[in-house]
Scaffold this motif. Structure first.
Motif, PDB file in Angstrom:
ATOM      1  N   GLY A 410      18.453   7.654 -38.774  1.00  8.96           N
ATOM      2  CA  GLY A 410      18.882   6.298 -39.102  1.00  8.96           C
ATOM      3  C   GLY A 410      17.726   5.312 -39.086  1.00  8.96           C
ATOM      4  O   GLY A 410      17.621   4.428 -39.951  1.00  8.96           O
ATOM      5  N   VAL A 411      16.837   5.448 -38.103  1.00 13.13           N
ATOM      6  CA  VAL A 411      15.671   4.575 -38.025  1.00 13.13           C
ATOM      7  C   VAL A 411      14.760   4.788 -39.230  1.00 13.13           C
ATOM      8  O   VAL A 411      14.286   3.828 -39.858  1.00 13.13           O
ATOM      9  CB  VAL A 411      14.897   4.829 -36.710  1.00 13.13           C
ATOM     10  N   ILE A 412      14.511   6.049 -39.584  1.00 11.24           N
ATOM     11  CA  ILE A 412      13.639   6.347 -40.719  1.00 11.24           C
ATOM     12  C   ILE A 412      14.248   5.833 -42.015  1.00 11.24           C
ATOM     13  O   ILE A 412      13.548   5.283 -42.886  1.00 11.24           O
ATOM     14  CB  ILE A 412      13.364   7.857 -40.786  1.00 11.24           C
ATOM     15  N   ASP A 413      15.550   5.977 -42.159  1.00 19.38           N
ATOM     16  CA  ASP A 413      16.218   5.478 -43.360  1.00 19.38           C
ATOM     17  C   ASP A 413      16.057   3.959 -43.481  1.00 19.38           C
ATOM     18  O   ASP A 413      15.786   3.433 -44.578  1.00 19.38           O
ATOM     19  CB  ASP A 413      17.698   5.854 -43.309  1.00 19.38           C
ATOM     20  N   GLN A 414      16.185   3.241 -42.361  1.00 18.72           N
ATOM     21  CA  GLN A 414      15.974   1.788 -42.381  1.00 18.72           C
ATOM     22  C   GLN A 414      14.536   1.453 -42.757  1.00 18.72           C
ATOM     23  O   GLN A 414      14.275   0.502 -43.516  1.00 18.72           O
ATOM     24  CB  GLN A 414      16.318   1.199 -41.016  1.00 18.72           C
ATOM     25  N   GLU A 415      13.586   2.226 -42.241  1.00 17.66           N
ATOM     26  CA  GLU A 415      12.182   1.982 -42.562  1.00 17.66           C
ATOM     27  C   GLU A 415      11.908   2.221 -44.037  1.00 17.66           C
ATOM     28  O   GLU A 415      11.114   1.492 -44.658  1.00 17.66           O
ATOM     29  CB  GLU A 415      11.288   2.895 -41.709  1.00 17.66           C
ATOM     30  N   LEU A 416      12.550   3.217 -44.603  1.00 16.39           N
ATOM     31  CA  LEU A 416      12.373   3.471 -46.036  1.00 16.39           C
ATOM     32  C   LEU A 416      12.919   2.312 -46.870  1.00 16.39           C
ATOM     33  O   LEU A 416      12.321   1.928 -47.886  1.00 16.39           O
ATOM     34  CB  LEU A 416      13.066   4.780 -46.415  1.00 16.39           C
ATOM     35  N   GLN A 417      14.031   1.749 -46.461  1.00 15.22           N
ATOM     36  CA  GLN A 417      14.582   0.598 -47.167  1.00 15.22           C
ATOM     37  C   GLN A 417      13.635  -0.595 -47.096  1.00 15.22           C
ATOM     38  O   GLN A 417      13.423  -1.299 -48.087  1.00 15.22           O
ATOM     39  CB  GLN A 417      15.950   0.238 -46.586  1.00 15.22           C
ATOM     40  N   LEU A 418      13.040  -0.815 -45.902  1.00 16.38           N
ATOM     41  CA  LEU A 418      12.073  -1.903 -45.756  1.00 16.38           C
ATOM     42  C   LEU A 418      10.838  -1.653 -46.619  1.00 16.38           C
ATOM     43  O   LEU A 418      10.301  -2.573 -47.247  1.00 16.38           O
ATOM     44  CB  LEU A 418      11.669  -2.048 -44.291  1.00 16.38           C
ATOM     45  N   ARG A 419      10.384  -0.401 -46.655  1.00 16.11           N
ATOM     46  CA  ARG A 419       9.225  -0.067 -47.486  1.00 16.11           C
ATOM     47  C   ARG A 419       9.508  -0.352 -48.949  1.00 16.11           C
ATOM     48  O   ARG A 419       8.673  -0.929 -49.670  1.00 16.11           O
ATOM     49  CB  ARG A 419       8.872   1.410 -47.302  1.00 16.11           C
ATOM     50  N   ASP A 420      10.694   0.054 -49.409  1.00 18.86           N
ATOM     51  CA  ASP A 420      11.036  -0.117 -50.820  1.00 18.86           C
ATOM     52  C   ASP A 420      11.211  -1.590 -51.181  1.00 18.86           C
ATOM     53  O   ASP A 420      11.000  -1.988 -52.332  1.00 18.86           O
ATOM     54  CB  ASP A 420      12.319   0.651 -51.144  1.00 18.86           C
ATOM     55  N   THR A 421      11.573  -2.404 -50.186  1.00 12.56           N
ATOM     56  CA  THR A 421      11.785  -3.828 -50.443  1.00 12.56           C
ATOM     57  C   THR A 421      10.492  -4.625 -50.362  1.00 12.56           C
ATOM     58  O   THR A 421      10.198  -5.459 -51.229  1.00 12.56           O
ATOM     59  CB  THR A 421      12.803  -4.408 -49.443  1.00 12.56           C
ATOM     60  N   PHE A 422       9.703  -4.357 -49.325  1.00 17.53           N
ATOM     61  CA  PHE A 422       8.539  -5.212 -49.047  1.00 17.53           C
ATOM     62  C   PHE A 422       7.194  -4.522 -49.278  1.00 17.53           C
ATOM     63  O   PHE A 422       6.148  -5.171 -49.209  1.00 17.53           O
ATOM     64  CB  PHE A 422       8.598  -5.709 -47.597  1.00 17.53           C
ATOM     65  N   GLY A 423       7.186  -3.205 -49.493  1.00 14.68           N
ATOM     66  CA  GLY A 423       5.927  -2.494 -49.595  1.00 14.68           C
ATOM     67  C   GLY A 423       5.333  -2.264 -48.217  1.00 14.68           C
ATOM     68  O   GLY A 423       5.940  -2.574 -47.188  1.00 14.68           O
ATOM     69  N   THR A 424       4.123  -1.711 -48.185  1.00 14.73           N
ATOM     70  CA  THR A 424       3.498  -1.378 -46.910  1.00 14.73           C
ATOM     71  C   THR A 424       2.037  -1.785 -46.922  1.00 14.73           C
ATOM     72  O   THR A 424       1.419  -1.957 -47.966  1.00 14.73           O
ATOM     73  CB  THR A 424       3.553   0.135 -46.631  1.00 14.73           C
ATOM     74  N   THR A 425       1.507  -1.945 -45.722  1.00 19.93           N
ATOM     75  CA  THR A 425       0.076  -2.172 -45.519  1.00 19.93           C
ATOM     76  C   THR A 425      -0.459  -1.020 -44.710  1.00 19.93           C
ATOM     77  O   THR A 425       0.124  -0.659 -43.681  1.00 19.93           O
ATOM     78  CB  THR A 425      -0.166  -3.494 -44.763  1.00 19.93           C
ATOM     79  N   PRO A 426      -1.565  -0.386 -45.130  1.00 19.76           N
ATOM     80  CA  PRO A 426      -2.091   0.728 -44.346  1.00 19.76           C
ATOM     81  C   PRO A 426      -2.362   0.309 -42.911  1.00 19.76           C
ATOM     82  O   PRO A 426      -2.958  -0.745 -42.671  1.00 19.76           O
ATOM     83  CB  PRO A 426      -3.400   1.082 -45.078  1.00 19.76           C
ATOM     84  N   PRO A 427      -1.898   1.084 -41.936  1.00 23.03           N
ATOM     85  CA  PRO A 427      -2.108   0.712 -40.537  1.00 23.03           C
ATOM     86  C   PRO A 427      -3.573   0.850 -40.155  1.00 23.03           C
ATOM     87  O   PRO A 427      -4.295   1.688 -40.709  1.00 23.03           O
ATOM     88  CB  PRO A 427      -1.250   1.733 -39.775  1.00 23.03           C
ATOM     89  N   PRO A 428      -4.061   0.018 -39.224  1.00 23.06           N
ATOM     90  CA  PRO A 428      -5.444   0.153 -38.766  1.00 23.06           C
ATOM     91  C   PRO A 428      -5.621   1.435 -37.970  1.00 23.06           C
ATOM     92  O   PRO A 428      -4.691   1.927 -37.335  1.00 23.06           O
ATOM     93  CB  PRO A 428      -5.647  -1.079 -37.871  1.00 23.06           C
TER      94      PRO A 428
END
Length: 441
Positions: A410-428
Motif C-alpha cells: 500500500g505504501v509503495i502504491d501511494q509512492e507510485l501515484q505521487l511519482r506519476d503526479t509530481f515526478g521525482t528528484t534523484p536522492p543525494p
C-alpha cells in the motif's frame, strides 16, 4: 574573578558543541555515527509494527527447557572450568566439534587451525585488523553485509563492490575489477564474500562460478574471506560445498552458531591457514584476553548431547514456510514494477522498487503504516541501493508476514501515484556507511 576561577576550575567552553572530545578522536572514528535509521527502528520495534527488517533467528523453535537444563548441569558439574579464563584460541574440544560441523560443507580441517571468536562478527574484525592499512582495498559483492562494511570502514579500508546477479558474484566483473585496481596501483588485500544464501541478496553462488572465483583470486594472489553463517539453512538438498573445501590455503572461512543455535551464545569461528591463524590468536588475545569459557562449553555440551542436526532441519522447515509466505504475498500484493530475489535458503529477500522511488525516503512512511524493512543504501559503501530494500522472513509468523507485505504494498502504491503526479528528484548520496543496529544486521 568568577567563582569557578576562584576554586581553580576551568570554565566550561561556550557554544553548542555536544561532544567535547570531537577533536581528539582518531581519524578512524570519524565515520562512527549512529544513522537516523537506528532512531527510526526504535519506533519500528513496537509490537504493532510488522518488522520485515530484523535478521533475528527464531530461537523460540529451540527446546528451551532442555537448553536450560543443559546450562544448569554445566554450572553444577563443570562450574570451576566454565567460569574461569580460557584459551585465546578457544576450547580444544569445541574446535574439534566445529570441524565436524564444517564437514557437512565438504571441509576437512584440523582443530588446530580453528580460532573461536565472539560471533563471526569478531572474526571479521580480527581479519580486517591484521590485514588492512588505511587506504587498502577490500572487494565485496554489491550489495554486501552491513556489519562487514561497518568493520571495513572503521579500519579505513576502501571498499570496492563487485557486481552480483541472481547466480551470485559475477566472475567476469571480479576479474575486470581486480585488473583495473592493480593497474591503478591499488593494494587489494582480500575478497569478502557470502557465497551461500547471501545477506542481503538472498542469492547463492552457483557451482561453476565457485571454481572461477577461486581461480581468479589465486592467479591474482588475493585472499578470500568466506562468510557462511547461513550455509546449513538451505531449503532443498544437501549443503553447498564451501569455497574453503577446494582451497585451504587461499580461503579464510568464517562460521557461526548464531543462526543454527542461538545468537545469544555469541560463539563463532575462523578457519584459517596456519600463519593467519597465529595472527588471529594474537589479535584475539589483545582484544579480549580470552572469550567466554562458559558459552563455549555450553555450545559444546549442546552439540555433544542434543540432536543438533535434527534441530537444524526444524529451522530449515520453519524458515522455508516463512520464505514461501513472503514470496507468495509479494507475488499477489506488490504493484507492477517491483521485483525481488527468490532465496533457496537463509533469511532474506532483496527487492527492487520501480524507477523514481527511494527506499530510504519511503521508510518513515512505511513505519507510520506499521511495517518496517531495511533500505538498500546500508548495504553499499558508496551510497548506492536507493531503489533496493531488504525484506527478512526469519522472525515474523507467516500471517504477520502477509500482513506486513500488504501494508508495504500500500505504501509503495501511494509512492507510485505521487511519482506519476509530481515526478521525482534523484536522492543525494549519503556519506559513510549507514549501519542499522545489530538485531537488524
Amino acid at each position: 574573578m568568577t567563582e569557578e576561577q576562584d576554586h581553580g576550575q576551568t570554565p566550561a567552553p561556550q557554544g553548542s558543541r555536544i561532544d567535547a572530545y570531537v577533536d581528539r578522536y582518531a581519524a578512524r572514528a570519524a565515520g562512527m555515527v549512529a544513522s537516523e535509521i537506528r532512531a527510526l527502528f526504535a519506533v519500528a520495534s513496537r509490537p504493532e509494527v510488522v518488522s520485515l527488517a530484523g535478521g533475528m533467528p527464531y530461537v523460540t523453535a529451540l527446546p528451551l527447557d532442555l537448553v536450560g537444563e543443559l546450562v544448569a548441569d554445566l554450572v553444577t558439574r563443570r562450574g570451576p572450568v566454565a567460569l574461569q579464563y580460557g584459551s585465546g584460541q578457544g576450547d580444544p574440544h569445541l574446535r574439534e566439534q566445529i570441524c565436524e560441523v564444517m564437514r557437512m560443507e565438504g571441509i576437512e580441517a584440523g582443530a588446530d587451525d580453528v580460532v573461536v571468536t565472539v560471533g563471526s562478527q569478531q572474526a571479521l574484525d580480527l581479519i580486517t585488523r591484521i590485514f588492512i592499512d588505511p587506504g587498502d582495498v577490500v572487494l565485496a559483492e554489491g550489495p554486501s553485509y552491513v556489519g562487514a562494511l561497518g568493520t571495513f570502514s572503521a579500519y579505513q579500508a576502501k571498499v570496492v563492490h563487485v557486481t552480483m546477479d541472481d547466480q551470485g558474484l559475477v566472475p567476469e566483473s571480479l576479474a575486470q575489477t581486480l585488473y583495473a585496481l592493480k593497474t591503478a596501483g591499488n593494494t587489494v588485500k582480500f575478497l569478502y564474500t557470502i557465497p551461500t544464501f547471501h545477506n542481503p541478496g538472498g542469492v547463492t553462488l552457483n557451482h561453476a562460478r565457485r571454481q572461477q572465483v577461486l581461480d581468479i583470486c589465486q592467479r591474482a594472489g588475493v585472499l578470500i574471506v568466506e562468510d557462511n553463517p547461513y550455509g546449513l539453512l538451505g531449503f532443498d538438498g544437501e549443503p553447498m560445498r564451501a569455497l574453503r573445501a577446494d582451497n585451504p590455503d587461499g580461503v579464510v572461512y568464517l562460521g557461526s552458531f548464531s543462526k543454527t543455535l542461538a545468537p545469544g551464545f555469541r560463539v563463532g569461528w575462523a578457519l584459517a591457514p596456519h600463519a593467519i591463524r597465529d595472527k588471529l590468536v594474537l589479535a584475539m588475545e589483545s582484544a579480549v584476553l580470552s572469550h567466554s569459557s562458559f558459552t563455549q562449553l555450553a555450545v559444546g555440551q549442546y552439540l555433544a548431547t542434543q540432536p543438533w542436526r535434527e534441530q537444524i532441519k526444524t529451522f530449515r522447515e520453519l524458515y522455508r514456510e516463512r520464505r514461501d509466505s513472503l514470496l507468495d504475498a509479494l507475488e499477489v500484493l506488490m504493484p507492477p514494477g517491483v521485483s525481488w530475489t527468490r532465496p533457496a535458503g537463509g533469511f532474506f529477500v532483496w527487492a527492487t522498487l520501480p524507477e523514481g522511488l527511494d527506499s530510504k525516503a519511503i521508510l518513515p512512511r512505511a513505519v507510520a503504516e506499521r511495517v518496517a524493512f531495511v533500505p538498500g543504501t546500508g548495504f553499499f559503501s558508496d551510497g548506492s541501493g536507493a531503489r533496493q530494500m531488504r525484506l527478512s522472513y526469519c522472525y515474523p509468523q507467516p500471517d504477520r508476514i502477509r500482513e506486513g507485505v500488504r501494508r508495504l504494498a500500500g505504501v509503495i502504491d501511494q509512492e507510485l501515484q505521487l511519482r506519476d503526479t509530481f515526478g521525482t528528484t534523484p536522492p543525494p548520496i549519503p556519506p559513510g556507511v549507514d549501519t542499522p543496529a545489530p538485531d537488524l544486521a
